[in-house]
Design a protein around this motif. Structure first.
Motif, mmCIF file in Angstrom:
data_model
loop_
_atom_site.group_PDB
_atom_site.id
_atom_site.type_symbol
_atom_site.label_atom_id
_atom_site.label_comp_id
_atom_site.label_asym_id
_atom_site.label_seq_id
_atom_site.Cartn_x
_atom_site.Cartn_y
_atom_site.Cartn_z
ATOM 1 N N ASP A 9 -34.203 -35.771 -19.738
ATOM 2 C CA ASP A 9 -35.021 -36.839 -19.198
ATOM 3 C C ASP A 9 -36.077 -37.242 -20.234
ATOM 4 N N GLN A 54 -35.469 -26.911 -18.655
ATOM 5 C CA GLN A 54 -35.550 -25.444 -18.596
ATOM 6 C C GLN A 54 -34.308 -24.816 -19.214
ATOM 7 N N ARG A 55 -33.167 -25.432 -18.974
ATOM 8 C CA ARG A 55 -31.930 -24.914 -19.594
ATOM 9 C C ARG A 55 -32.001 -24.998 -21.110
ATOM 10 N N SER A 91 -33.786 -26.819 -14.318
ATOM 11 C CA SER A 91 -33.695 -28.231 -14.714
ATOM 12 C C SER A 91 -33.088 -28.316 -16.125
ATOM 13 N N GLY A 92 -32.759 -29.535 -16.548
ATOM 14 C CA GLY A 92 -32.199 -29.730 -17.895
ATOM 15 C C GLY A 92 -33.129 -29.196 -18.976
#
Ligand SMILES: Nc1ncnc2c1ncn2[C@@H]1O[C@H](COP(=O)(O)OP(=O)(O)OP(=O)(O)O)[C@@H](O)[C@H]1O
Length: 363
Positions: free
Chosen positions: A205, A178-179, A175-176
């Motif tokens: 988010d 996690q990146r 996910s964003g």
């Protein structure tokens, strides 16, 4: 983003605290390709005369609207852009700029986390690859066993657990948030003392922004990192950073302890930014005619003379157009560059709006 469950930032730094990084009179112009054969060469005057310091274990927020020069400052500090003039000092030594500078050595101390976690990771490479490269380049792992151990430890430090499940993943499987944690882990792999975070949560988010800010805050505290936090959001600066610097159209206009800058803002631009970013904990006086936010950030090819904010400023005086004011020390580490303050000026009380109730000194 709700900031109610973020603990308030630390008080003003110790008077004797030593900066780890100092920027002195940094200036950056981007020359434009010449269209006319005759006439003066044109340039984007992105940053003018920026001076500030970063301290171990402390976060400094750099706040301003889009185009105010925040990223350009971070990129100069990361040595991705050469300053047009000015100096950088690291641990009290002038950083060698230009040709012959040892960039690898410099970047072992100073790392940048980019805004976009989708663009900053290479889609064809795994998490292992992204984290092993800095470990190898900077000599922190001698063999594959050490490398794997350190990658797993890095993943745990950024709360990606069980770490064994993340190490072989590819960016598209993350996910964003996690990146962005991988991007932070990659910066930490170098073991830097200074971390430059360029709008690290603005592309994430809303629901996970706070987690990433809390992660950065914990890493800063645990590892005594000097953190530059770039943001549009002045309300988050109060909660996240001990100090706040405010930039407008390439000029630094106010700075100091975040609590003071956000609760007792002095520069009309800081007041304007605050009025556009409501903070429920700030006392507002709605009866005292709020002036609308006039105008937009100007072109930096032909910026306004003097204080670049003067065309939008509700208190502009003739002198504001003529020259940029010097820095006025307001005490307790708080300062501003504004003719409304300093010798002979009438202080402008803050009403919680961009409007004020007194007349300033006329020059
Ligand atoms: N490589 C470049 N070449 C020419 N102009 C540039 C370059 N990089 C930035 N600029 C210009 O410098 C000014 C400051 O840009 P900068 O990206 O530093 O602002 P910013 O405050 O970080 O904005 P944002 O919040 O949108 O990222 C802008 O006018 C921008 O167009």
């Amino acid at each position: 983003m709700s900031l109610s469950n973020v603990t308030a930032s630390k008080p003003v730094r110790d008077a004797g605290a030593q900066p780890i990084m100092e920027a002195e009179h940094l200036r950056k112009e981007f020359p434009l390709r010449q269209i006319k054969v005759f006439g003066a060469a044109q340039a984007v005057r992105a940053v003018e005369d920026a001076s500030f310091s970063l301290y171990p274990g402390r976060a400094t927020a750099l706040v301003g609207e889009s185009g105010s020069g925040k990223t350009t400052i971070a990129r100069m500090l990361a040595r991705l852009y050469e300053p047009t003039s000015g100096t950088l000092r690291f641990r009290d030594e002038a950083v060698k700029l230009g040709r012959g500078a040892n960039l690898n050595d410099y970047r072992s101390h100073v790392q940048l986390v980019f805004q976009d976690p989708f663009a900053s990771l290479n889609p064809v490479h795994s998490v292992r690859y992204h984290l092993s490269r800095p470990l190898r380049i900077y000599g922190h792992a001698r063999n594959r066993i050490q490398e794997t151990e350190q990658i797993l430890a890095l993943l745990r430090r950024v709360n990606l657990t069980p770490a064994e499940q993340f190490i072989e993943k590819f960016p598209h499987q993350l996910s964003g948030g996690q990146r962005q944690r991988i991007a932070i882990a990659r910066a930490l792999a170098v073991q830097p003392e200074v971390l430059l975070a360029d709008e690290p949560v603005s592309m994430l988010d809303v629901s996970i922004r706070l987690d990433i800010l809390n992660l950065l805050r914990r890493l800063k505290d645990e590892e005594q990192l000097a953190l530059l936090y770039i943001t549009h959001d002045i309300a988050s600066a109060r909660y996240f950073a001990e100090e706040t610097l405010v930039m407008y159209a390439g000029q630094m206009v106010e700075g100091g302890p975040s609590e003071e800058v956000t609760q007792q803002p002095k520069h009309p631009y800081t007041r304007l930014l605050l009025s556009a970013a409501p903070d429920p904990t700030r006392v507002k006086n709605k009866d005292k005619g709020q002036l609308p936010a006039r105008g937009e950030i100007p072109s930096l090819i032909n910026p306004p003379t003097g204080c670049r904010f003067h065309p939008r400023c509700p208190h502009a005086m003739p002198v504001c157009k003529e020259r940029f004011p010097g820095r006025t020390d307001l005490g307790n580490g708080h300062w501003t560059n504004c003719f409304l303050y300093g010798d002979g000026a009438q202080p402008i009380p803050y009403t919680g709006t961009t409007g004020t109730t007194t007349t300033a000194r006329a020059e």
